[in-house]
Design a protein around this motif. Structure first.
Motif, mmCIF file in Angstrom:
data_model
loop_
_atom_site.group_PDB
_atom_site.id
_atom_site.type_symbol
_atom_site.label_atom_id
_atom_site.label_comp_id
_atom_site.label_asym_id
_atom_site.label_seq_id
_atom_site.Cartn_x
_atom_site.Cartn_y
_atom_site.Cartn_z
ATOM 1 N N VAL A 109 6.771 67.833 35.347
ATOM 2 C CA VAL A 109 6.430 67.024 36.515
ATOM 3 C C VAL A 109 7.465 67.140 37.631
ATOM 4 O O VAL A 109 7.110 67.065 38.807
ATOM 5 N N SER A 110 8.718 67.379 37.288
ATOM 6 C CA SER A 110 9.715 67.516 38.353
ATOM 7 C C SER A 110 9.535 68.830 39.097
ATOM 8 O O SER A 110 9.947 68.963 40.250
ATOM 9 N N GLY A 111 8.898 69.789 38.454
ATOM 10 C CA GLY A 111 8.596 71.052 39.118
ATOM 11 C C GLY A 111 7.292 71.022 39.886
ATOM 12 O O GLY A 111 6.881 72.037 40.447
ATOM 13 N N TRP A 112 6.638 69.886 39.896
ATOM 14 C CA TRP A 112 5.352 69.736 40.578
ATOM 15 C C TRP A 112 5.394 68.460 41.417
ATOM 16 O O TRP A 112 4.697 67.490 41.140
ATOM 17 N N PRO A 113 6.252 68.430 42.445
ATOM 18 C CA PRO A 113 6.498 67.179 43.178
ATOM 19 C C PRO A 113 5.255 66.568 43.808
ATOM 20 O O PRO A 113 5.118 65.341 43.846
ATOM 21 N N ASP A 114 4.323 67.392 44.283
ATOM 22 C CA ASP A 114 3.145 66.840 44.941
ATOM 23 C C ASP A 114 2.202 66.147 43.961
ATOM 24 O O ASP A 114 1.409 65.297 44.356
ATOM 25 N N GLY A 115 2.271 66.529 42.687
ATOM 26 C CA GLY A 115 1.372 65.938 41.710
ATOM 27 C C GLY A 115 2.042 65.025 40.713
ATOM 28 O O GLY A 115 1.371 64.465 39.844
ATOM 29 N N ARG A 116 3.346 64.850 40.845
ATOM 30 C CA ARG A 116 4.087 64.085 39.829
ATOM 31 C C ARG A 116 3.554 62.666 39.658
ATOM 32 O O ARG A 116 3.303 62.217 38.530
ATOM 33 N N ALA A 117 3.380 61.958 40.748
ATOM 34 C CA ALA A 117 2.955 60.563 40.660
ATOM 35 C C ALA A 117 1.584 60.454 40.007
ATOM 36 O O ALA A 117 1.348 59.564 39.179
ATOM 37 N N VAL A 119 0.154 62.589 37.875
ATOM 38 C CA VAL A 119 0.233 62.911 36.443
ATOM 39 C C VAL A 119 0.838 61.741 35.674
ATOM 40 O O VAL A 119 0.309 61.317 34.634
ATOM 41 N N GLU A 120 1.933 61.194 36.162
ATOM 42 C CA GLU A 120 2.581 60.092 35.460
ATOM 43 C C GLU A 120 1.675 58.869 35.383
ATOM 44 O O GLU A 120 1.630 58.174 34.365
ATOM 45 N N ALA A 121 0.919 58.611 36.443
ATOM 46 C CA ALA A 121 -0.008 57.480 36.429
ATOM 47 C C ALA A 121 -1.130 57.706 35.424
ATOM 48 O O ALA A 121 -1.520 56.784 34.686
ATOM 49 N N ALA A 122 -1.650 58.928 35.374
ATOM 50 C CA ALA A 122 -2.725 59.242 34.430
ATOM 51 C C ALA A 122 -2.241 59.097 32.998
ATOM 52 O O ALA A 122 -2.961 58.565 32.133
ATOM 53 N N VAL A 123 -1.018 59.554 32.721
ATOM 54 C CA VAL A 123 -0.452 59.433 31.376
ATOM 55 C C VAL A 123 -0.277 57.954 31.010
ATOM 56 O O VAL A 123 -0.616 57.525 29.898
ATOM 57 N N ALA A 124 0.229 57.166 31.937
ATOM 58 C CA ALA A 124 0.434 55.735 31.677
ATOM 59 C C ALA A 124 -0.881 55.017 31.418
ATOM 60 O O ALA A 124 -0.957 54.099 30.592
ATOM 61 N N ASP A 125 -1.936 55.452 32.101
ATOM 62 C CA ASP A 125 -3.246 54.800 31.969
ATOM 63 C C ASP A 125 -4.019 55.245 30.737
ATOM 64 O O ASP A 125 -5.070 54.673 30.422
ATOM 65 N N HIS A 126 -3.535 56.284 30.054
ATOM 66 C CA HIS A 126 -4.281 56.832 28.914
ATOM 67 C C HIS A 126 -3.414 56.883 27.642
ATOM 68 O O HIS A 126 -3.441 57.850 26.895
ATOM 69 N N GLY A 127 -2.641 55.853 27.458
ATOM 70 C CA GLY A 127 -1.916 55.700 26.204
ATOM 71 C C GLY A 127 -0.878 56.766 25.932
ATOM 72 O O GLY A 127 -0.616 57.091 24.766
ATOM 73 N N GLY A 128 -0.281 57.300 26.976
ATOM 74 C CA GLY A 128 0.769 58.302 26.802
ATOM 75 C C GLY A 128 0.267 59.729 26.761
ATOM 76 O O GLY A 128 1.035 60.645 26.439
ATOM 77 N N PHE A 129 -0.996 59.940 27.118
ATOM 78 C CA PHE A 129 -1.570 61.288 27.122
ATOM 79 C C PHE A 129 -2.153 61.617 28.497
ATOM 80 O O PHE A 129 -2.674 60.738 29.195
ATOM 81 N N TRP A 130 -2.066 62.900 28.860
ATOM 82 C CA TRP A 130 -2.662 63.388 30.102
ATOM 83 C C TRP A 130 -4.103 63.779 29.795
ATOM 84 O O TRP A 130 -4.344 64.700 29.000
ATOM 85 N N PRO A 131 -5.093 63.085 30.369
ATOM 86 C CA PRO A 131 -6.483 63.371 30.028
ATOM 87 C C PRO A 131 -6.939 64.730 30.566
ATOM 88 O O PRO A 131 -6.451 65.189 31.602
ATOM 89 N N PRO A 132 -7.857 65.382 29.856
ATOM 90 C CA PRO A 132 -8.370 66.665 30.320
ATOM 91 C C PRO A 132 -9.053 66.535 31.678
ATOM 92 O O PRO A 132 -9.486 65.442 32.068
#
Length: 234
Positions: A109-117, A119-132
């Motif tokens: 995520v640090s290498g993807w600054p435009d999408g970091r927020a 991705v982190e929000a999606a992970v937080a909203d899905h129990g610690g996983f990045w949804p497909p």
């Protein structure tokens, strides 16, 4: 005989290489598609970034592979790039397929600054996983409806810790013998990080007129690229 270790990106497992494998095997090479911990048939296995690096190292050492071409697609370029320096003289070349590349102390995520927020929000909203992704996220990538459906049917949530843990490199990545395959439909130019690495005389760029998931959109052509890469090291 070259030994190919194939590692697909986020949400995918060894199954994603199904249509690439025959071309490599027909040429007489060993083919070892790998599912990273926490994905596909390994769902439920706890995984962070270091786990995924060890997954790659373990398959090379357990099978006692030599003349290894490590192939990392998308997210998997980060663990594959780290594993490449850890397998020593077993490595023939590392191939990054439209992938992220590791930087010491930096995460996905640090290498993807435009999408970091996002991705982190999606992970937080899905129990610690990045949804497909959804089907709409795969548009304009050279995939037909059947290919998109097959890819998404096999996709599984991606362990969030692997996206936030930092990479660890003991030496500059540009010292590795490497090929970067840029899929032009995804974005026509390599990222600034990749462009910097390509200034090394040990790195080469191959462009590919397809989208971000070439193992689905153009698997036979991807196999040919991987065969050509190995022939250069003979």
């Amino acid at each position: 005989m070259t030994q190919y270790v194939l590692v697909a990106g986020a949400w995918l497992g060894a199954w994603a290489w199904r249509d690439v494998e025959p071309g490599l095997r027909a040429a007489g090479h060993g083919v070892h598609p790998l599912t990273l911990s926490g994905l596909a048939e390994k769902q439920g296995v706890a995984a962070g970034q270091r786990t995924h690096v060890q997954d790659v190292v373990d398959v090379v050492e357990r099978l006692d592979l030599r003349d290894v071409v490590l192939v990392g697609h998308s997210y998997a370029g980060i663990p594959v790039g780290q594993a490449a320096e850890r397998i020593g003289d077993r490595l023939a070349r590392v191939v990054f397929v439209d992938s992220n590349v590791p930087a010491d102390g930096e995460s996905f995520v640090s290498g993807w600054p435009d999408g970091r927020a996002a991705v982190e929000a999606a992970v937080a909203d899905h129990g610690g996983f990045w949804p497909p992704p959804a089907a709409a996220d795969c548009a304009d990538q050279g995939l037909d409806d059947e290919q998109i459906a097959r890819m998404l049917a096999g996709a599984t949530p991606h362990p969030g810790a692997t996206l936030t843990e930092p990479a660890e490199l003991k030496r500059p990545l540009n010292l590795l013998p490497a090929t970067y395959v840029k899929c032009l439909l995804d974005w026509p130019e390599p990222s600034p990080a990749v462009a910097g690495l390509l200034t090394s005389d040990r790195w080469e760029l191959v462009t590919f007129d397809t989208g971000h998931w070439p193992m689905f959109s153009r698997p036979r052509e991807l196999a040919r690229i991987l065969l050509d890469v190995a022939e250069k090291d003979v």
